[in-house]
Design a protein around this motif. Sequence first.
Motif, PDB file in Angstrom:
ATOM      1  N   LEU A  25     -16.796  -2.132   6.230  1.00 12.77           N
ATOM      2  CA  LEU A  25     -16.786  -1.581   4.880  1.00 12.77           C
ATOM      3  C   LEU A  25     -15.657  -2.116   4.005  1.00 12.77           C
ATOM      4  O   LEU A  25     -15.822  -2.250   2.798  1.00 12.77           O
ATOM      5  CB  LEU A  25     -16.670  -0.052   4.931  1.00 12.77           C
ATOM      6  CG  LEU A  25     -17.858   0.699   5.498  1.00 12.77           C
ATOM      7  CD1 LEU A  25     -17.506   2.164   5.691  1.00 12.77           C
ATOM      8  CD2 LEU A  25     -19.056   0.561   4.572  1.00 12.77           C
ATOM      9  N   ALA A  26     -14.518  -2.364   4.620  1.00 10.44           N
ATOM     10  CA  ALA A  26     -13.336  -2.775   3.853  1.00 10.44           C
ATOM     11  C   ALA A  26     -12.512  -3.789   4.638  1.00 10.44           C
ATOM     12  O   ALA A  26     -11.406  -3.492   5.094  1.00 10.44           O
ATOM     13  CB  ALA A  26     -12.509  -1.547   3.517  1.00 10.44           C
TER      14      ALA A  26
ATOM     15  N   ARG B  58      -4.461   5.583   3.037  1.00  9.59           N
ATOM     16  CA  ARG B  58      -5.630   6.272   2.487  1.00  9.59           C
ATOM     17  C   ARG B  58      -5.797   6.038   1.002  1.00  9.59           C
ATOM     18  O   ARG B  58      -6.902   6.091   0.490  1.00  9.59           O
ATOM     19  CB  ARG B  58      -5.578   7.753   2.812  1.00  9.59           C
ATOM     20  CG  ARG B  58      -5.822   7.946   4.308  1.00  9.59           C
ATOM     21  CD  ARG B  58      -5.864   9.368   4.697  1.00  9.59           C
ATOM     22  NE  ARG B  58      -5.980   9.417   6.147  1.00  9.59           N
ATOM     23  CZ  ARG B  58      -6.488  10.423   6.794  1.00  9.59           C
ATOM     24  NH1 ARG B  58      -6.932  11.458   6.158  1.00  9.59           N
ATOM     25  NH2 ARG B  58      -6.549  10.399   8.104  1.00  9.59           N
ATOM     26  N   SER B  59      -4.716   5.753   0.294  1.00  7.10           N
ATOM     27  CA  SER B  59      -4.849   5.452  -1.131  1.00  7.10           C
ATOM     28  C   SER B  59      -5.500   4.084  -1.344  1.00  7.10           C
ATOM     29  O   SER B  59      -6.015   3.813  -2.419  1.00  7.10           O
ATOM     30  CB  SER B  59      -3.483   5.502  -1.825  1.00  7.10           C
ATOM     31  OG  SER B  59      -2.661   4.434  -1.392  1.00  7.10           O
ATOM     32  N   MET B  60      -5.507   3.249  -0.307  1.00  6.64           N
ATOM     33  CA  MET B  60      -6.104   1.919  -0.405  1.00  6.64           C
ATOM     34  C   MET B  60      -7.595   1.911  -0.091  1.00  6.64           C
ATOM     35  O   MET B  60      -8.289   0.963  -0.422  1.00  6.64           O
ATOM     36  CB  MET B  60      -5.407   0.951   0.574  1.00  6.64           C
ATOM     37  CG  MET B  60      -3.950   0.719   0.291  1.00  6.64           C
ATOM     38  SD  MET B  60      -3.109  -0.174   1.627  1.00  6.64           S
ATOM     39  CE  MET B  60      -4.199  -1.535   1.944  1.00  6.64           C
ATOM     40  N   VAL B  61      -8.106   2.943   0.548  1.00  3.16           N
ATOM     41  CA  VAL B  61      -9.489   2.948   1.002  1.00  3.16           C
ATOM     42  C   VAL B  61     -10.400   3.679   0.032  1.00  3.16           C
ATOM     43  O   VAL B  61      -9.955   4.517  -0.745  1.00  3.16           O
ATOM     44  CB  VAL B  61      -9.628   3.568   2.409  1.00  3.16           C
ATOM     45  CG1 VAL B  61      -8.792   2.803   3.409  1.00  3.16           C
ATOM     46  CG2 VAL B  61      -9.256   5.026   2.421  1.00  3.16           C
ATOM     47  N   ASP B  62     -11.676   3.347   0.105  1.00  2.00           N
ATOM     48  CA  ASP B  62     -12.622   4.064  -0.744  1.00  2.00           C
ATOM     49  C   ASP B  62     -12.985   5.398  -0.099  1.00  2.00           C
ATOM     50  O   ASP B  62     -12.558   5.716   1.015  1.00  2.00           O
ATOM     51  CB  ASP B  62     -13.849   3.212  -1.049  1.00  2.00           C
ATOM     52  CG  ASP B  62     -14.728   2.932   0.160  1.00  2.00           C
ATOM     53  OD1 ASP B  62     -14.637   3.653   1.165  1.00  2.00           O
ATOM     54  OD2 ASP B  62     -15.526   1.990   0.090  1.00  2.00           O
ATOM     55  N   ALA B  63     -13.769   6.186  -0.797  1.00  2.00           N
ATOM     56  CA  ALA B  63     -14.099   7.538  -0.341  1.00  2.00           C
ATOM     57  C   ALA B  63     -14.817   7.537   0.999  1.00  2.00           C
ATOM     58  O   ALA B  63     -14.583   8.415   1.830  1.00  2.00           O
ATOM     59  CB  ALA B  63     -14.944   8.243  -1.391  1.00  2.00           C
TER      60      ALA B  63
END
Length: 85
Positions: A50-51, A7-12
């Motif tokens: 998205l990512a 989760r620290s790697m993903v955007d909001a």
Amino acid sequence: MESDDFRSMVDARCGVMLEVTSRTLEEDPDLRLCEGLRLIEATHKAIARLAPDIVASFEAGELPRLRGILMERFGLAELPPGPLN
């Protein structure tokens, strides 16, 4: 990989989507197994769109966690592989 690490790697947007998906799988009283599987697949596709650089991390950490939530909820030892129609 820990869930918090992913989760620290993903955007909001991805973070909110994962939170909504997790809570829906855990708490929606009307959720059927097929709907849960489709929700997981839709989340996977959205993350890929998205990512795309974190898809492998999603597949290694979050995907098994989401599937685990569904297996526990429905008392299953395993889930059907692959996408649903």
